[in-house]
Design a protein around this motif. Sequence first.
Motif, PDB file in Angstrom:
ATOM      1  N   ALA A 252     115.971 -20.658  86.003  1.00 16.03           N
ATOM      2  CA  ALA A 252     116.500 -21.939  85.513  1.00 16.03           C
ATOM      3  C   ALA A 252     116.359 -22.038  83.990  1.00 16.03           C
ATOM      4  CB  ALA A 252     115.768 -23.094  86.191  1.00 16.03           C
ATOM      5  N   ALA A 253     115.262 -21.528  83.458  1.00 14.02           N
ATOM      6  CA  ALA A 253     115.059 -21.542  82.005  1.00 14.02           C
ATOM      7  C   ALA A 253     116.099 -20.669  81.305  1.00 14.02           C
ATOM      8  CB  ALA A 253     113.648 -21.057  81.676  1.00 14.02           C
ATOM      9  N   SER A 254     116.366 -19.515  81.850  1.00 17.70           N
ATOM     10  CA  SER A 254     117.383 -18.625  81.271  1.00 17.70           C
ATOM     11  C   SER A 254     118.750 -19.288  81.286  1.00 17.70           C
ATOM     12  CB  SER A 254     117.433 -17.305  82.041  1.00 17.70           C
ATOM     13  OG  SER A 254     116.238 -16.592  81.856  1.00 17.70           O
ATOM     14  N   LYS A 255     119.062 -19.966  82.370  1.00 19.40           N
ATOM     15  CA  LYS A 255     120.342 -20.666  82.478  1.00 19.40           C
ATOM     16  C   LYS A 255     120.427 -21.787  81.442  1.00 19.40           C
ATOM     17  CE  LYS A 255     123.323 -23.055  85.736  1.00 19.40           C
ATOM     18  NZ  LYS A 255     123.464 -23.569  87.101  1.00 19.40           N
ATOM     19  N   ALA A 256     119.352 -22.568  81.317  1.00 23.31           N
ATOM     20  CA  ALA A 256     119.336 -23.656  80.334  1.00 23.31           C
ATOM     21  C   ALA A 256     119.468 -23.106  78.915  1.00 23.31           C
ATOM     22  CB  ALA A 256     118.052 -24.466  80.473  1.00 23.31           C
ATOM     23  N   TYR A 257     118.798 -22.007  78.635  1.00 24.98           N
ATOM     24  CA  TYR A 257     118.817 -21.410  77.305  1.00 24.98           C
ATOM     25  C   TYR A 257     120.201 -20.861  76.963  1.00 24.98           C
ATOM     26  CZ  TYR A 257     117.386 -18.602  73.300  1.00 24.98           C
ATOM     27  OH  TYR A 257     117.269 -18.061  72.050  1.00 24.98           O
ATOM     28  N   SER A 258     120.922 -20.395  77.958  1.00 27.94           N
ATOM     29  CA  SER A 258     122.254 -19.834  77.698  1.00 27.94           C
ATOM     30  C   SER A 258     123.229 -20.890  77.185  1.00 27.94           C
ATOM     31  CB  SER A 258     122.813 -19.166  78.957  1.00 27.94           C
ATOM     32  OG  SER A 258     123.152 -20.134  79.924  1.00 27.94           O
ATOM     33  N   GLY A 259     122.891 -22.157  77.339  1.00 26.49           N
ATOM     34  CA  GLY A 259     123.737 -23.241  76.845  1.00 26.49           C
ATOM     35  C   GLY A 259     123.605 -23.478  75.354  1.00 26.49           C
ATOM     36  N   GLY A 260     122.744 -22.755  74.680  1.00 22.37           N
ATOM     37  CA  GLY A 260     122.576 -22.903  73.234  1.00 22.37           C
ATOM     38  C   GLY A 260     121.150 -23.208  72.867  1.00 22.37           C
ATOM     39  N   ARG A 261     120.791 -22.918  71.649  1.00 20.03           N
ATOM     40  CA  ARG A 261     119.419 -23.104  71.174  1.00 20.03           C
ATOM     41  C   ARG A 261     119.109 -24.567  70.901  1.00 20.03           C
ATOM     42  NH1 ARG A 261     117.782 -18.342  67.061  1.00 20.03           N
ATOM     43  NH2 ARG A 261     117.325 -16.855  68.687  1.00 20.03           N
ATOM     44  N   ARG A 262     117.895 -24.960  71.325  1.00 19.98           N
ATOM     45  CA  ARG A 262     117.370 -26.299  71.039  1.00 19.98           C
ATOM     46  C   ARG A 262     115.903 -26.138  70.639  1.00 19.98           C
ATOM     47  NH1 ARG A 262     119.911 -28.402  76.429  1.00 19.98           N
ATOM     48  NH2 ARG A 262     117.891 -27.768  77.215  1.00 19.98           N
ATOM     49  N   ALA A 263     115.297 -27.223  70.209  1.00 24.03           N
ATOM     50  CA  ALA A 263     113.882 -27.185  69.810  1.00 24.03           C
ATOM     51  C   ALA A 263     112.990 -26.888  71.010  1.00 24.03           C
ATOM     52  CB  ALA A 263     113.480 -28.504  69.170  1.00 24.03           C
ATOM     53  N   ASN A 264     113.311 -27.465  72.164  1.00 25.44           N
ATOM     54  CA  ASN A 264     112.602 -27.166  73.401  1.00 25.44           C
ATOM     55  C   ASN A 264     113.504 -27.517  74.573  1.00 25.44           C
ATOM     56  OD1 ASN A 264     112.081 -29.980  74.299  1.00 25.44           O
ATOM     57  ND2 ASN A 264     110.722 -30.030  72.529  1.00 25.44           N
ATOM     58  N   TYR A 265     113.105 -27.112  75.742  1.00 22.12           N
ATOM     59  CA  TYR A 265     113.904 -27.305  76.945  1.00 22.12           C
ATOM     60  C   TYR A 265     113.026 -27.959  77.999  1.00 22.12           C
ATOM     61  CZ  TYR A 265     116.991 -24.021  74.657  1.00 22.12           C
ATOM     62  OH  TYR A 265     117.820 -23.405  73.752  1.00 22.12           O
ATOM     63  N   ILE A 266     113.565 -28.970  78.661  1.00 17.83           N
ATOM     64  CA  ILE A 266     112.844 -29.659  79.726  1.00 17.83           C
ATOM     65  C   ILE A 266     113.594 -29.424  81.027  1.00 17.83           C
ATOM     66  CG2 ILE A 266     112.006 -31.858  80.585  1.00 17.83           C
ATOM     67  CD1 ILE A 266     111.933 -32.753  77.603  1.00 17.83           C
ATOM     68  N   LEU A 267     112.943 -28.758  81.975  1.00 15.24           N
ATOM     69  CA  LEU A 267     113.549 -28.481  83.261  1.00 15.24           C
ATOM     70  C   LEU A 267     113.136 -29.565  84.252  1.00 15.24           C
ATOM     71  CD1 LEU A 267     112.816 -24.641  83.429  1.00 15.24           C
ATOM     72  CD2 LEU A 267     114.887 -25.787  82.599  1.00 15.24           C
ATOM     73  N   THR A 268     114.108 -30.006  85.055  1.00 15.90           N
ATOM     74  CA  THR A 268     113.868 -31.039  86.050  1.00 15.90           C
ATOM     75  C   THR A 268     114.049 -30.464  87.447  1.00 15.90           C
ATOM     76  OG1 THR A 268     116.174 -31.733  86.124  1.00 15.90           O
ATOM     77  CG2 THR A 268     114.778 -32.768  84.430  1.00 15.90           C
ATOM     78  N   ALA A 269     113.834 -31.288  88.437  1.00 16.07           N
ATOM     79  CA  ALA A 269     114.030 -30.848  89.834  1.00 16.07           C
ATOM     80  C   ALA A 269     115.465 -30.377  90.051  1.00 16.07           C
ATOM     81  CB  ALA A 269     113.676 -31.990  90.786  1.00 16.07           C
ATOM     82  N   ALA A 270     116.419 -31.031  89.421  1.00 15.44           N
ATOM     83  CA  ALA A 270     117.826 -30.635  89.570  1.00 15.44           C
ATOM     84  C   ALA A 270     118.071 -29.225  89.042  1.00 15.44           C
ATOM     85  CB  ALA A 270     118.732 -31.631  88.840  1.00 15.44           C
ATOM     86  N   ASP A 271     117.347 -28.833  88.022  1.00 14.11           N
ATOM     87  CA  ASP A 271     117.501 -27.491  87.460  1.00 14.11           C
ATOM     88  C   ASP A 271     116.962 -26.408  88.388  1.00 14.11           C
ATOM     89  OD1 ASP A 271     118.614 -28.290  84.923  1.00 14.11           O
ATOM     90  OD2 ASP A 271     116.601 -28.954  84.357  1.00 14.11           O
ATOM     91  N   LEU A 272     116.003 -26.765  89.247  1.00 12.62           N
ATOM     92  CA  LEU A 272     115.356 -25.789  90.113  1.00 12.62           C
ATOM     93  C   LEU A 272     116.012 -25.676  91.476  1.00 12.62           C
ATOM     94  CD1 LEU A 272     111.618 -26.440  89.280  1.00 12.62           C
ATOM     95  CD2 LEU A 272     113.192 -24.814  88.248  1.00 12.62           C
ATOM     96  N   ARG A 273     117.068 -26.402  91.720  1.00 15.04           N
ATOM     97  CA  ARG A 273     117.760 -26.335  93.014  1.00 15.04           C
ATOM     98  C   ARG A 273     118.756 -25.219  93.034  1.00 15.04           C
ATOM     99  NH1 ARG A 273     118.117 -32.612  93.302  1.00 15.04           N
ATOM    100  NH2 ARG A 273     116.099 -32.948  94.226  1.00 15.04           N
TER     101      ARG A 273
END
Length: 91
Positions: free
Chosen positions: A70-91
Amino acid sequence: MTLAFPNPSRSFDRTRNAVRFTGYDGMFEVPFFVEIGALVKSATELRMSDTLEATSLSAFDALRASIHAAASKAYSGGRRANYILTAADLR
C-alpha cells in the motif's frame, strides 16, 4: 528508483495515533504512517490505551507485506512530505 523497505523498524507515534515506518527511494528517506484504525480490529482495542501500542505494533508486523504494498502504491502517486495510510489503503 523504486521504493524499498530495508529497515524493518517501526514505532508507535502516540501524537499522530499511528505507526511510523520508513521507506527509501535511493538515498531519500520517505516517512509513512499507518493510522491505528487500520491496524486494530475493534473499537474496544482502540479504547484500551494501555495495550494499544503493543497491539498496533503486533498488527503492523502481521500486515507488513500488505502495508509495504500500500505504501508503494501511495508513493507512486508522487512525492509528498509524508504519507498516511488508512484502512481503505490496506484493503
